[in-house]
Scaffold this active site. Sequence first.
Site, PDB file in Angstrom:
ATOM      1  CG  ASP A 164     -83.238  81.882  -9.666  1.00 49.46           C
ATOM      2  OD1 ASP A 164     -83.717  80.784  -9.321  1.00 49.46           O
ATOM      3  OD2 ASP A 164     -82.287  82.423  -9.060  1.00 49.46           O
ATOM      4  CB  CYS A 205     -86.703  71.910  -0.367  1.00 51.20           C
ATOM      5  SG  CYS A 205     -86.056  73.575  -0.462  1.00 51.20           S
TER       6      CYS A 205
HETATM    7  N1  SAH Z   1     -86.459  74.599  -9.469  1.00 50.53           N
HETATM    8  C1  SAH Z   1     -85.017  74.573  -9.532  1.00 50.53           C
HETATM    9  C2  SAH Z   1     -84.371  74.676  -8.168  1.00 50.53           C
HETATM   10  C3  SAH Z   1     -84.765  75.907  -7.370  1.00 50.53           C
HETATM   11  S1  SAH Z   1     -83.647  76.292  -6.117  1.00 50.53           S
HETATM   12  C4  SAH Z   1     -84.574  73.336 -10.290  1.00 50.53           C
HETATM   13  O1  SAH Z   1     -85.408  72.490 -10.624  1.00 50.53           O
HETATM   14  O2  SAH Z   1     -83.376  73.198 -10.554  1.00 50.53           O
HETATM   15  C5  SAH Z   1     -84.170  77.823  -5.537  1.00 50.53           C
HETATM   16  C6  SAH Z   1     -83.797  79.004  -6.405  1.00 50.53           C
HETATM   17  O3  SAH Z   1     -84.408  80.143  -5.840  1.00 50.53           O
HETATM   18  C7  SAH Z   1     -82.329  79.360  -6.515  1.00 50.53           C
HETATM   19  O4  SAH Z   1     -81.970  79.365  -7.859  1.00 50.53           O
HETATM   20  C8  SAH Z   1     -82.201  80.785  -5.942  1.00 50.53           C
HETATM   21  O5  SAH Z   1     -81.317  81.598  -6.699  1.00 50.53           O
HETATM   22  C9  SAH Z   1     -83.583  81.286  -6.084  1.00 50.53           C
HETATM   23  N2  SAH Z   1     -84.044  82.313  -5.141  1.00 50.53           N
HETATM   24  C10 SAH Z   1     -83.913  82.332  -3.803  1.00 50.53           C
HETATM   25  N3  SAH Z   1     -84.600  83.362  -3.269  1.00 50.53           N
HETATM   26  C11 SAH Z   1     -85.191  84.008  -4.304  1.00 50.53           C
HETATM   27  C12 SAH Z   1     -86.057  85.138  -4.410  1.00 50.53           C
HETATM   28  N4  SAH Z   1     -86.462  85.786  -3.335  1.00 50.53           N
HETATM   29  N5  SAH Z   1     -86.461  85.502  -5.629  1.00 50.53           N
HETATM   30  C13 SAH Z   1     -86.066  84.836  -6.737  1.00 50.53           C
HETATM   31  N6  SAH Z   1     -85.263  83.753  -6.693  1.00 50.53           N
HETATM   32  C14 SAH Z   1     -84.830  83.357  -5.495  1.00 50.53           C
END
Ligand code: SAH
Length: 396
Positions: free
Chosen positions: A249, A339
């Site tokens: 992340d 989403c």
């Molecule tokens: N799967 C998680 C929710 C994901 S939300 C759960 O079950 O709780 C999306 C996530 O993507 C966020 O934590 C955000 O910090 C991360 N994110 C957004 N863009 C990103 C990128 N380019 N690289 C890595 N992480 C990213």
Amino acid sequence: MATIVLKPGREKSLLRRHPWVFSGAIERLEGGPVGIGETVAVQTASGEPLGWGAYSPHSQIAIRLWSFSSAEDIALPFFERRLRAALAARAELHARTDLDAYRLVNAESDGLPGLIVDQYGDVLVMQLGSAGPEHWRDTFADILQEQCAPVCIYERSDSDGRELEGLPKRCGVVRGTLPEKVEVTENGLRFAVDVAEGQKTGYYLDQRDNRALTGTLAQDKDVLNCFCYTGGFSLYALRGGAKSVLSIDASEGALELAKRNVELNGLNASKAEWQCADVFGALRKLRDQNRKFDLIVLDPPKFAPTAAFAEKASRAYKDINLLGFKLLRPGGLLFTYSCSGGISDDLFQKIIAGAALDAGVDAQIVKKLHAAPDHPVLLSFPEGAYLKGLVLRVAG
Ligand code: SAH
């Protein structure tokens, strides 16, 4: 009471009980002026009543209907009934002892356009996404306090949509006191939730059942969880007996909480590897290192909030999924999600098909996934179905 008169023929969507009136459908406002979020009567061009809605003069969605019945009185008892119905629909979740975090109110789909209420143990988080709930903020807080008796109602009215409504962002305690630590139980797993600073209202409740499914398929597998946030899918995989779990992340804070969550559950931290990185680059690195996995989760943020972003978003989805397919061992599983409200189920499946083709793999859809049942979708409001997922198995 002010009345909005629609242009001829523009009542069609309301007659199908879709709750939005776009500004272009409005002929005139009679009996104004009307303040932001105040209630207006809505009529056809020939004067037939269509119901009551919240007026939002700065938004393209100028009215969101509270009720399609002209006999309704939009006041405290009306909102008490709507909230009670939303709570009653979640009675089964409420009765569970292995679960105390779920969505109590899912906006339009629960007959309360713009209002989201999420429960995290004895804390409620309220998100007011549009002018209507903004106007009734205190009423909603009073009813929630009375019907749910939480120790705190915290407001997270900082969603992007508020700007389009001409509303400032607002966060903070509305009732009670926010406990220093908010911890919830989800299918028996403990999660620390940062309701004040975390994403959305603090946690992604919509993926609860999909996380559980991943847990049941993780035994002895090398798992890669991309966009892991506070470790949701990773924790389920660890509990499900995964051989290893690499989680990626871009948010340092989310990863800190994820590691704490592993500890909180007494899971084997030595099987968990965490990377703070941009997933797009990290996947390329893993490909170059020739790393392989048996189960990969791709749960990116909303690349396409509306259809206008669909093209750019499609490229991003294709990119990560193509790399995901390449990192899977033969027979491996890809859990892939979108989403984005601006990407339909059909389009998403097409993008994934294109990614598999370019990756040179044959893949089968094993299961189609959606949001958990505490995020219901009103039949007349298909926009509510934003979350879509596919479980794919690549040929062995
Ligand atoms: N799967 C998680 C929710 C994901 S939300 C759960 O079950 O709780 C999306 C996530 O993507 C966020 O934590 C955000 O910090 C991360 N994110 C957004 N863009 C990103 C990128 N380019 N690289 C890595 N992480 C990213």
